[in-house]
Write a protein that holds these residues in place. Structure first.
Motif, PDB file in Angstrom:
ATOM      1  N   SER A 175     -37.810 -67.015  13.678  1.00 17.08           N
ATOM      2  CA  SER A 175     -38.985 -66.040  13.894  1.00 17.08           C
ATOM      3  C   SER A 175     -40.303 -67.224  14.119  1.00 17.08           C
ATOM      4  CB  SER A 175     -39.378 -65.059  12.840  1.00 17.08           C
ATOM      5  OG  SER A 175     -39.374 -65.530  11.524  1.00 17.08           O
ATOM      6  N   ALA A 176     -41.226 -66.640  14.814  1.00 16.97           N
ATOM      7  CA  ALA A 176     -42.255 -67.289  14.947  1.00 16.97           C
ATOM      8  C   ALA A 176     -43.579 -66.363  14.970  1.00 16.97           C
ATOM      9  CB  ALA A 176     -42.372 -67.989  16.491  1.00 16.97           C
ATOM     10  N   SER A 177     -44.695 -67.096  14.516  1.00 10.24           N
ATOM     11  CA  SER A 177     -46.112 -66.167  14.676  1.00 10.24           C
ATOM     12  C   SER A 177     -46.563 -66.791  16.227  1.00 10.24           C
ATOM     13  CB  SER A 177     -46.863 -66.711  13.550  1.00 10.24           C
ATOM     14  OG  SER A 177     -47.311 -68.026  13.706  1.00 10.24           O
ATOM     15  N   ILE A 178     -47.464 -65.642  16.309  1.00  9.34           N
ATOM     16  CA  ILE A 178     -48.125 -65.857  17.937  1.00  9.34           C
ATOM     17  C   ILE A 178     -49.560 -65.661  17.621  1.00  9.34           C
ATOM     18  CG2 ILE A 178     -48.214 -65.291  20.078  1.00  9.34           C
ATOM     19  CD1 ILE A 178     -45.366 -64.980  20.028  1.00  9.34           C
ATOM     20  N   GLU A 179     -50.354 -66.633  18.248  1.00  9.42           N
ATOM     21  CA  GLU A 179     -51.807 -66.065  18.183  1.00  9.42           C
ATOM     22  C   GLU A 179     -52.294 -66.580  19.661  1.00  9.42           C
ATOM     23  OE1 GLU A 179     -53.904 -68.076  14.734  1.00  9.42           O
ATOM     24  OE2 GLU A 179     -51.998 -68.418  13.752  1.00  9.42           O
ATOM     25  N   ILE A 180     -53.542 -66.137  19.840  1.00  7.91           N
ATOM     26  CA  ILE A 180     -54.248 -66.076  20.954  1.00  7.91           C
ATOM     27  C   ILE A 180     -55.688 -67.103  20.762  1.00  7.91           C
ATOM     28  CG2 ILE A 180     -55.272 -65.131  22.933  1.00  7.91           C
ATOM     29  CD1 ILE A 180     -53.319 -62.557  22.624  1.00  7.91           C
ATOM     30  N   ASP A 181     -55.778 -67.921  21.634  1.00  6.61           N
ATOM     31  CA  ASP A 181     -57.097 -68.778  21.548  1.00  6.61           C
ATOM     32  C   ASP A 181     -57.874 -68.624  22.646  1.00  6.61           C
ATOM     33  OD1 ASP A 181     -59.213 -70.744  21.989  1.00  6.61           O
ATOM     34  OD2 ASP A 181     -57.906 -72.054  20.769  1.00  6.61           O
TER      35      ASP A 181
END
Length: 71
Positions: free
Chosen positions: A8-14
Motif C-alpha cells: 500500500s502507498a500513501s499519496i499526496e499532492i504538491d
C-alpha cells in the motif's frame, strides 16, 4: 491510499509543484513515485513496485513484505 501486489502507498499532492507523489508504506526499504495526473499515479506506483521487486531479485535479496495489521 492505493494498493498493488499487497503493497500500500500513501499519496499526496504538491500544489506548488503541480505533482502527485507517494511512498510505499509499512516496509523498511524506501520506494517512492511521482506523477502529474491521477491516471499516471497507478502506473507509476506499479512501475516502482515492479522495479523494486526486480532490483531485489538482481541483488539476490528478499524484498520487504508489507507489515500485516492485526487490529
Amino acid at each position: 491510499m492505493i494498493i498493488y501486489k499487497g503493497y500500500s502507498a500513501s499519496i499526496e499532492i504538491d500544489l506548488e509543484a503541480e505533482i502527485i507523489f507517494g511512498r510505499v508504506l509499512d516496509i523498511n526499504d524506501v520506494v517512492t513515485f511521482q506523477a502529474q495526473t491521477i491516471e499516471e499515479v497507478r502506473q507509476e506506483l506499479q512501475s516502482s513496485i515492479d522495479d523494486y521487486l526486480e532490483f531485489c531479485k538482481e541483488l539476490g535479496q528478499k524484498p520487504d513484505k508489507p507489515l500485516i495489521s492485526l487490529g
